[in-house]
Design an enzyme around this catalytic site. Structure first.
Site, short mmCIF file in Angstrom:
data_model
loop_
_atom_site.label_atom_id
_atom_site.label_comp_id
_atom_site.label_asym_id
_atom_site.label_seq_id
_atom_site.Cartn_x
_atom_site.Cartn_y
_atom_site.Cartn_z
N TYR A 441 0.74 -1.21 0.00
CA TYR A 441 0.04 0.09 0.04
C TYR A 441 0.91 1.27 -0.05
CZ TYR A 441 -0.05 -0.25 5.26
OH TYR A 441 0.22 -0.17 6.85
N GLU A 442 0.19 2.36 -0.21
CA GLU A 442 0.64 3.68 -0.35
C GLU A 442 1.78 3.70 -1.65
OE1 GLU A 442 -0.74 5.76 1.30
OE2 GLU A 442 -1.18 4.61 2.85
N GLY A 443 1.50 3.13 -2.72
CA GLY A 443 2.15 2.69 -4.00
C GLY A 443 3.01 1.49 -3.68
#
Length: 598
Positions: A441-443
């Site tokens: 997550y968060e890229g």
């Protein structure tokens, strides 16, 4: 079950001996941040992490969150609500927030240390105040004065939570495909309709209201990412006098069943003609949201670091206590039935990889936190801009490398435990399950690598790279030729030169074929990260050597620093050579492989 001890001695070393805070000394955020205050804050945060949050970690994993489908409310596991209320009552939610909205205004680099401790103790719990802080940052930077006055005080106090809503069922990284609609209303508000998935802290019962930041398109928006606006959508509407009004048209309609962080509510959110308010400029929503995303990426890296620290501590405890076999060069504890597994080289290899990774990352994270503080608050624009180059360059590196090492260390911790690490009773397999999401997550970490190679290398006319290589070069020049620290300076010098040469090669290849950026990305990011860690370790080794020469009473601490630095330089940094070889193999071995052969 594992216990956790906050690394206060290491924090003391980093804050008082390693970090150069002279450039921050006159910043407004430093007004109350004396060494005594920082020590007191970290000491109190350690107590909360060790005594309140860590005992709830296994509880959260075992029970998880529960969705009441009739009311669309998410119920937290027992003990979380009380811990959260205590957290808020003691001012932790406003630690680094603006005093104008009720915060304490302490520096970012203090907040990062607190974040490491609470993520080490209970990553699920840490998600809730972490998401709220990120949403606060967006509103603080891009919201109107009225929006700030209405929402920020309650978010800073922790009474209201915050989220970010980007992903939709058909699009994640490629946000240009998002379909959520925002229809303008006569009163200047908008009506938001659409579905968002994988929304952390999207619904829970620990706060009175949740402020959702939602990416959506207005009817006249251009296609792609250029047509995305950002909207503030509260769970409960807020009356003119600040009291809560009627329930808005946003509900949690599903709760994900996940591999880890099970007490962090990951929600499917449905917006049905929900009332929202635009934040910032129309069609500039993605840029505004990246205020939160960039902060979240740094904190996600720290999350990986925190869980690595907890996993390492559990592995060390087990290695000291578990008796198996004898040392290869003869019994070390002949009075016992067998030696503790700590005597075996392979166990020591795993523990030292973990220790060197954690302490190097901790130093790099706080070093970057100081640069972030300067970027955000220094009165001189040129100095702010220079610090920003470092932060911009390091954001994808910290996010990806720290979370990679988090998963690696968690797995090594399980391996140290042997079969005991694979069963739930010991509690260490939870670290591997919980930390795994941080690489996604968060890229995803692949996206971070592409960001580094495809954007950060060429951004700002090379100033990002100069922000790293200049202090490294200056440090090497200062200590080059000093025999007493040559074993730390010479490997750094070699790694920095290799990184410069590889960077030039990658840049040349990208100009010929853009696929080369994607092919080089993951290996190049790791090469850069190891070199940055070598810089941190060389700096720490120089300090530790000087303290030992001066006859410090903390001889054991400084000797351990030197020994860990030596392990990193001799057993971990040489990986840069193989990474360079892989990078120079180019895109061909990947891209020439026939699609149908997979």
């Amino acid at each position: 079950m594992p216990s956790y001890k906050a690394p206060l001695e290491d924090f003391d070393f980093l804050y008082n001996e390693f970090l150069d805070l002279t450039a921050c000394a006159d910043l407004p955020t430093m007004a109350e941040a004396s060494p005594d205050v920082i020590e007191a804050v970290l000491s109190e945060a350690a107590k909360v992490a060790e005594n309140v949050l860590q005992p709830l970690n296994a509880v959260g994993d075992e029970i998880g969150c529960r969705l009441d489908e009739s009311s669309h409310e998410v119920r937290m596991p027992e003990g979380f609500g009380e811990a959260y209320r205590d957290w808020c009552a003691n001012g932790w939610t406003g630690l680094i927030a603006d005093p104008d909205f009720g915060g304490q205004g302490l520096p970012n680099f203090v907040g990062l240390a607190v974040s490491e401790m609470i993520n080490a103790a209970n990553a699920s719990f840490a998600a809730y105040p972490g998401l709220t802080l990120g949403a606060y940052e967006v509103i603080h930077h891009h919201g109107s004065d009225a929006q700030k006055a209405t929402y920020l005080p309650k978010m800073v106090s922790g009474e209201w939570g915050g989220t970010m809503n980007l992903t939709e069922p058909h699009c994640g990284t490629d946000l240009g495909l998002l379909r959520t609609r925002a229809e303008p209303a006569e009163d200047g508000s908008y009506r938001i309709t659409g579905k968002k998935i994988w929304i952390s802290a999207g619904e829970h019962d620990m706060v009175d209201n949740i402020i959702h930041l939602v990416l959506a398109r207005t009817p006249d928006a251009p296609a792609g990412t250029r047509g995305i606006s950002l909207f503030l959508v509260p769970k409960f509407l807020v009356n003119a006098d600040g009291t809560l009004g009627e329930r808005n048209g946003v509900h949690c309609v599903g709760l994900e069943k996940k591999m880890g962080i099970k007490a962090s509510a990951t929600c499917e959110m449905e917006y049905s003609n929900a009332i929202g308010y635009m934040v910032g400029e129309k069609n500039r929503g993605l840029a505004a949201m990246f205020t939160m995303m960039n902060a979240a990426r740094l904190v996600t890296g720290i999350q990986g670091l925190g869980m690595a620290s907890a996993a390492y501590q559990a592995a060390v405890t087990f290695a000291r206590e578990r008796l198996q076999g004898r040392s290869l060069d003869g019994p070390k504890y002949p009075e016992k039935a067998a030696d503790p597994i700590l005597v075996h080289p392979d166990v020591r290899r795993m523990l030292l990889i973990s220790r060197a990774s954690i302490e190097g990352a901790r130093a790099l994270g706080l070093y970057t936190g100081v640069e972030l503080e300067i970027e955000q608050h220094h009165p001189d624009e040129a100095i702010r801009r220079q610090a920003g180059y470092w932060v911009s360059l390091m954001t994808p590196i910290i996010k990806a490398h720290f979370t990679d090492l988090g998963f690696e260390v968690a797995n090594l911790g399980m391996q140290v435990h042997g079969g005991a690490g694979y069963v739930r009773d010991t509690g260490v397999e939870q670290f591997a399950r919980d930390v795994r999401i941080t690489q996604i997550y968060e890229g995803t970490n692949g996206v971070q690598a592409l960001d580094l190679v495809g954007r950060k290398l060429i951004a700002n006319s090379g100033e990002n790279l100069k922000a790293f290589f200049t202090p490294v070069t200056d440090f090497i020049a200062e200590h080059d030729g000093q025999d007493e620290v040559a074993e730390f300076i010479d490997p750094l010098k070699h790694a920095a030169r290799l990184l410069q040469d590889t960077t030039g090669w990658v840049y040349q290849q990208m100009s010929k074929n853009p696929l080369e950026a994607g092919a080089a990305g993951a290996d190049y990011l790791r090469l850069f990260a190891l070199t940055a860690m070598a810089f941190m370790w060389a700096k720490m080794a120089v300090i530790a050597h000087a303290r030992l020469e001066a006859g410090s009473e903390r001889k054991a601490f400084y000797q351990a620093k030197l020994d860990t630095a030596r392990f990193f330089m001799t057993r971990m940094l040489p990986e840069t050579t193989s990474l360079d070889a892989r990078i120079r193999a180019g895109a061909g071995p990947m891209m020439d492989f026939d699609d149908q052969a997979f």
